[in-house]
Design an enzyme around this catalytic site. Structure first.
Site, short mmCIF file in Angstrom:
data_model
loop_
_atom_site.label_atom_id
_atom_site.label_comp_id
_atom_site.label_asym_id
_atom_site.label_seq_id
_atom_site.Cartn_x
_atom_site.Cartn_y
_atom_site.Cartn_z
N ASP A 181 0.61 -1.50 0.10
CA ASP A 181 -0.09 -0.12 -0.06
C ASP A 181 0.50 1.17 -0.06
OD1 ASP A 181 -2.10 1.43 -0.01
OD2 ASP A 181 -1.95 2.10 2.58
N GLU A 260 -2.15 -1.13 -5.93
CA GLU A 260 -3.27 -0.50 -6.00
C GLU A 260 -2.86 0.73 -7.71
OE1 GLU A 260 -7.21 0.63 -3.35
OE2 GLU A 260 -4.95 1.23 -2.96
N ASP A 341 -3.29 1.22 7.27
CA ASP A 341 -2.64 0.72 5.87
C ASP A 341 -1.98 -1.37 6.36
OD1 ASP A 341 -2.78 3.62 5.53
OD2 ASP A 341 -1.55 3.73 6.90
#
Ligand SMILES: [Zn+2]
Length: 389
Positions: A181, A260, A341
């Protein structure tokens, strides 16, 4: 496989002058070709190919004799580059822009590039430009690009065909996959709970840069300008160095990395985040991960940018009330407490693997489109709100 090697070069004063001419002429021809292509389309709905425009160069040179001083292949390449920008536009990128003196100062040498006895030999520079070869090139030299920094340093990037096969990709398994992330508070957090902070020296350098920038906006002094350019270069180099080290580490330690898809374009519109995003340079980082993955036979998996990665509990429940400021949350259904997170990194990993194992492989080049498919949400849930985070 193609690989680029970058070296500092030390041109003599006359060579510097000739480099400036090459850069200026390449930019001039690029802009002229762009204008011509636009005009032909508007007036006659005619779509000029790069080849059509390149064929017109000799007649242009008869009129503008100064263009004869530069390598004609560089000018041809300039037209090719303009054409590539158009092809990207048709694939969804922005409309090609005219180049200005404020853009990166560079020109291409598409062939006849030679490195010999610590000299870079290219057309119109037969006597050779001094080059600092800190490591040798590999394979066959294909082309080169010469660039000048705002602080007056000269570089050449040499593209080589290394004659090596692209390594076959490692198999994708759960145990050898890591989710990452990317964030603002911390640069990156992995699904294994490893945290990579934004380095302090980088923050320090950035605040100094801001200070000098303010000073320069008040008095446009020449010395302040030079100082600003030097500082800027330092920050860029430090940042690049950090991104290189981290991407190499992650690629060497993992077979597969799940990420992502970043919506940087949308986020930069939000002014508070804009500075932070440009500071952390996520997109540069992702690019590095991608090409290093190709070099070493590793995999990069992407999930859509609207997948609810930070609000989906491992039990499948989605916390729709999660705010951007909530760093931690407890699942109302199963009682598990999550670090936002780390949970996001874990979910990025599991959503990406789910795509793979259900045959919905997100290819790295098809990642720009958000997907509304149910594969991105856990099976237990109906397709929920499209807003993720
Ligand atoms: Zn739960």
């Amino acid at each position: 496989m193609f690989k680029a090697f970058k070296y500092r070069i030390y041109p003599s004063n006359p060579q510097k002058e000739l480099i400036t001419k090459h850069i200026g002429s390449s930019r001039f021809v690029y802009n002229l070709a762009l204008e011509t292509k636009n005009a032909a389309y508007i007036s006659a709905k005619h779509n000029y190919s790069a080849f059509d425009l390149i064929k017109q160069l000799p007649e242009l040179k008869k009129e503008l004799t100064w263009l004869k001083e530069v390598n004609s292949q560089s000018l041809q390449q300039s037209i090719q580059n303009m054409d590539i920008a158009f092809k990207k536009f048709f694939k969804g990128a922005g409309f090609p822009k005219f180049k200005s003196k404020r853009d990166r100062q560079s020109f291409s040498i598409p062939q006849n590039v030679l490195v010999e006895n610590n000299l870079l030999i290219i057309p119109k520079f037969k006597e050779g430009i001094k080059i600092s070869l800190h490591r040798p090139t590999e394979g066959i030299i294909k082309s080169a690009t010469i660039s000048v920094t705002p602080t007056g340093k000269y570089f050449v990037s040499i593209l080589c065909d290394t004659n090596t096969e692209i390594p076959t990709k490692a198999p994708i398994t759960e145990n050898t996959t890591i989710g990452i992330d990317l964030g603002i508070e911390n640069f990156a957090i992995t699904s294994e709970g490893e945290v990579f902070e934004n380095p302090k020296y980088l923050r320090k350098a950035q605040s100094k840069l801001k200070y000098v920038q303010r000073k320069y906006s008040k008095n446009k002094g020449k010395r302040t300008k030079q100082r600003l350019a030097l500082l800027h270069e330092k920050v860029v180099n430090k940042r690049k160095d950090f991104l290189h080290k981290l991407s190499s580490k992650l690629i060497s330690e993992n077979q597969t990395i799940a990420l992502e898809t970043l919506a940087v374009k949308n986020m930069v519109k939000n002014h508070n985040l804009a500075q932070a995003i440009s500071d952390v340079s996520w997109s540069t980082f992702v690019t590095m991960l991608e090409y290093k993955a190709d070099w070493y036979g590793k995999n990069i998996l992407r999930i859509g940018q609207f997948a609810p990665s930070s609000k989906t509990c491992s039990c499948g429940v989605i916390n729709k009330d999660l705010k951007l400021s909530d760093r931690e949350w407890t699942c109302k259904s199963c009682g598990t407490t999550h670090d936002r997170d780390i949970l996001a990194a874990c979910n990025i990993k599991s959503f990406a693997l789910k795509n793979i194992f259900s045959g919905e492989h997100t290819l790295k080049n098809q990642d720009e489109l958000p997907r509304l498919r149910g594969v991105l949400t856990p099976e237990a849930q109906p397709i929920g709100s499209a807003v993720g985070g």
